[in-house]
Design an enzyme around this catalytic site. Structure first.
Site, PDB file in Angstrom:
ATOM      1  N   HIS A  77      -3.810  16.781 -11.690  1.00  0.00           N
ATOM      2  CA  HIS A  77      -5.039  16.151 -12.243  1.00  0.00           C
ATOM      3  C   HIS A  77      -6.071  16.896 -12.165  1.00  0.00           C
ATOM      4  O   HIS A  77      -6.504  17.588 -11.302  1.00  0.00           O
ATOM      5  CB  HIS A  77      -5.019  14.695 -12.007  1.00  0.00           C
ATOM      6  CG  HIS A  77      -5.593  14.597 -10.639  1.00  0.00           C
ATOM      7  ND1 HIS A  77      -6.913  14.683 -10.323  1.00  0.00           N
ATOM      8  CD2 HIS A  77      -5.036  13.979  -9.574  1.00  0.00           C
ATOM      9  CE1 HIS A  77      -7.017  14.298  -8.809  1.00  0.00           C
ATOM     10  NE2 HIS A  77      -5.982  14.191  -8.454  1.00  0.00           N
ATOM     11  N   ASP A  79      -9.405  16.098 -12.720  1.00  0.00           N
ATOM     12  CA  ASP A  79     -10.817  15.495 -12.367  1.00  0.00           C
ATOM     13  C   ASP A  79     -10.876  15.773 -10.792  1.00  0.00           C
ATOM     14  O   ASP A  79      -9.682  15.673 -10.154  1.00  0.00           O
ATOM     15  CB  ASP A  79     -11.157  14.404 -13.195  1.00  0.00           C
ATOM     16  CG  ASP A  79     -10.040  13.374 -12.530  1.00  0.00           C
ATOM     17  OD1 ASP A  79      -8.727  13.521 -12.583  1.00  0.00           O
ATOM     18  OD2 ASP A  79     -10.154  11.934 -12.291  1.00  0.00           O
ATOM     19  N   ASP A 116      -8.426  18.109  -4.106  1.00  0.00           N
ATOM     20  CA  ASP A 116      -7.562  16.634  -4.377  1.00  0.00           C
ATOM     21  C   ASP A 116      -8.294  16.607  -6.035  1.00  0.00           C
ATOM     22  O   ASP A 116      -9.365  16.479  -6.117  1.00  0.00           O
ATOM     23  CB  ASP A 116      -8.274  15.660  -3.742  1.00  0.00           C
ATOM     24  CG  ASP A 116      -7.534  14.361  -4.403  1.00  0.00           C
ATOM     25  OD1 ASP A 116      -6.598  14.539  -5.301  1.00  0.00           O
ATOM     26  OD2 ASP A 116      -8.109  13.273  -4.072  1.00  0.00           O
ATOM     27  N   GLU A 146      -7.589  10.852 -13.164  1.00  0.00           N
ATOM     28  CA  GLU A 146      -6.822  10.046 -12.313  1.00  0.00           C
ATOM     29  C   GLU A 146      -7.547   9.284 -11.198  1.00  0.00           C
ATOM     30  O   GLU A 146      -7.303   8.371 -10.562  1.00  0.00           O
ATOM     31  CB  GLU A 146      -5.962  11.326 -11.502  1.00  0.00           C
ATOM     32  CG  GLU A 146      -5.099  10.767 -10.666  1.00  0.00           C
ATOM     33  CD  GLU A 146      -5.392  10.563  -9.402  1.00  0.00           C
ATOM     34  OE1 GLU A 146      -4.614  10.250  -8.607  1.00  0.00           O
ATOM     35  OE2 GLU A 146      -6.458  10.935  -8.931  1.00  0.00           O
ATOM     36  N   GLU A 147      -8.772   9.763 -11.086  1.00  0.00           N
ATOM     37  CA  GLU A 147      -9.552   9.249  -9.745  1.00  0.00           C
ATOM     38  C   GLU A 147     -10.312   8.056 -10.339  1.00  0.00           C
ATOM     39  O   GLU A 147     -10.626   7.178  -9.285  1.00  0.00           O
ATOM     40  CB  GLU A 147     -10.563  10.205  -9.357  1.00  0.00           C
ATOM     41  CG  GLU A 147     -10.057  11.664  -8.870  1.00  0.00           C
ATOM     42  CD  GLU A 147      -9.341  11.488  -7.707  1.00  0.00           C
ATOM     43  OE1 GLU A 147      -9.024  10.247  -7.064  1.00  0.00           O
ATOM     44  OE2 GLU A 147      -8.911  12.644  -7.034  1.00  0.00           O
TER      45      GLU A 147
END
Length: 487
Positions: A77, A79, A116, A146-147
């Site tokens: 991902h 973001d 991440d 995603e976050e």
């Protein structure tokens, strides 16, 4: 600074990571990173597309001799979580991450690092740009958001991908092969209240809970770390019970997927209670610090006299609010009965705002069991509704059920053993990976997740291990060589 990062082996991965971290990429504001990835794919003359929600898909044909292998989807991902220390002046929307090397670790200056999932994305970019890595046909899937909702994965339509195997590169332990994850739901409680003018002889205080570790609200929830919102509430509850403390405003925590590190409140008490309030509060603070001395050695709870505010909460709303926060579960709700040491269900009281007649409480409830996810969510709902708050469920997403018979599991596991002469930890995790969502529209897609060691994700203490990234890169290249043939 970034030049030092670019000299770390494997240079291709770290150079792509440095390029990513030069582009601001907060969740829900991914326009710049989407353009960056499209330009990257086009520069390599690879088929590149953006779907209707903003996910980027870059396709690369199989290298010579690998055409008969199963096509794979490599996924990460775009973001990143934005967190910073209170004393760090940083504009995430317009600045790139400032990185530095500390021994075997890469860190950021007072902010989250973006490893991440930046390291996973960088590894995929390194494969796409390489000319000397054997691999089958690749569809590189770079999802957005995603976050804060996984809306990229949710919006990915069926039929866009043709791969048979998905390699998710969003695991944060280099000895772990991920085969399952938790689902989640956002629980939001709101209400309005009447503000009252302050009467009588009062004194005002600013209460600051700071210095907590914070961390990932899924992976780190089992550690029993301090939650700034819950700690603040203890201080407020004690002040209300003993000294008639009244709240003017509260600002605690930040993102739902981060254990809150800080909370700030402005309160007033009757001036005649000043000495005893401070004495009692000091005793309570010492007790809390004693409770957390092992896990949270840097915890600070500071009370400073400030200018008297203009308004306070009406007392009925305040009492119900404080009691609701006290009663609401934070932390582990249930451990998995099937997987030793795995959290099945948990809740993070992530964000609390009390200001100008409005209360907002934001939680993230996670579970690998759909029924227990909703059981805990409804428990929170009942607690908050008893305090006259309105409760909304949103952003729900499913977990990822393990498939122990997946051929890719056997491939990655055997490759790991051959490379490192030790058994990997094959496990499900208490975090929200996109695999469960992607599996809804691609039910026949075999999935696996692995990655390098990343510590302190979702906090300014986030750091990525250099030696572990080298290990991860070695494993990834070997896995690509060993993808099974088409059936």
């Amino acid at each position: 600074m970034s030049q030092n990062i670019r000299n770390i082996a494997p240079k291709s991965v770290w150079n792509h990571f440095a390029d990513l971290n030069a582009v601001p990429r907060p969740s829900k504001k991914e326009e710049r990173i989407i353009k960056f990835m499209v330009d990257f794919g086009n520069h390599l003359n690879l088929e590149t597309a953006v779907d209707k929600v903003g996910n980027v898909i870059i396709k690369k044909p199989a290298t010579s001799g690998m055409e008969n292998r199963k096509a794979i989807v490599m996924q990460g991902h775009l973001d990143m979580v934005h967190q910073k220390n209170a004393d760090t002046d940083f504009d995430f929307d317009n600045k790139g991450i400032k990185m530095f090397i500390d021994g075997d670790w890469v860190k950021a200056k007072g902010t989250t690092l973006g490893a991440d999932n930046g390291l996973g994305v960088a590894a995929i970019m390194a494969v796409l740009s390489a000319t000397d890595i054997p691999h089958p046909a690749i569809e590189a899937l770079f999802t957005i958001d995603e976050e804060t909702g996984m809306t990229g994965a949710m919006g990915l339509e069926g039929g866009l991908l043709q791969g048979e195997i998905l390699l998710n590169l969003d695991t944060e332990e280099d000895d772990e092969i991920g085969i399952g994850c938790a689902g989640g739901v956002d629980v939001t409680a709101t209400r309005t209240y009447q503000e009252e003018a302050i009467v009588g002889n009062v004194i005002a205080y600013h209460i600051a809970v700071t210095g907590l570790n914070g961390g990932h609200s899924g992976m780190d929830i089992i550690k029993g770390l301090g939650n700034a919102n819950k700690i603040m509430n203890r201080v407020l509850f004690d002040g209300l019970e003993n000294y008639g403390l009244r709240i003017s405003e509260i600002n605690g925590g930040s993102l739902r997927n981060a254990i809150p590190r800080e909370s700030f409140a402005t309160v007033v008490i009757n001036s005649t209670c000043k000495a005893t309030f401070l004495l009692e509060s000091e005793a309570l603070i010492n007790n809390i610090k004693q409770e957390f001395k092992t896990l949270e050695p840097n915890l600070s709870i500071d009370i400073q006299e400030v200018e008297i505010p203009k308004k306070i909460m009406e007392i009925d709303a305040q009492e119900k609010f404080i009691k609701a926060i006290y009663a609401a579960l934070n932390g582990v709700y249930r451990m998995s009965p099937d997987v030793e040491g795995l959290v099945e269900t948990s809740n993070n009281i992530a964000r609390i705002i009390v200001k100008e007649g409005k209360i907002k409480i934001g939680c993230l409830t996670r579970s690998s069991s759909e029924s227990n996810k909703w059981d805990l969510a409804n428990s929170l709902r009942a607690c908050f509704e008893l305090a006259d708050l309105n409760v909304d469920f949103s952003g729900t997403y499913p977990g990822w059920l393990p498939n122990m018979n997946a051929s890719i599991l056997k491939t990655v596991e055997s490759t790991y053993i051959n490379l490192f002469n030790t058994q990997p930890n094959v496990a499900a995790c208490h975090a929200g990976l996109e695999c469960g969502i992607l599996g809804q529209n691609y039910p026949n897609l075999e999935m696996i997740s692995f990655g390098p060691n990343i510590k302190g994700a979702h906090s300014p203490d986030e750091r990525a291990q250099i030696s572990s990234t080298q290990k991860f890169w070695r494993l990834l290249k070997e896995v690509l060589k060993n993808i099974p043939e088409k059936e």
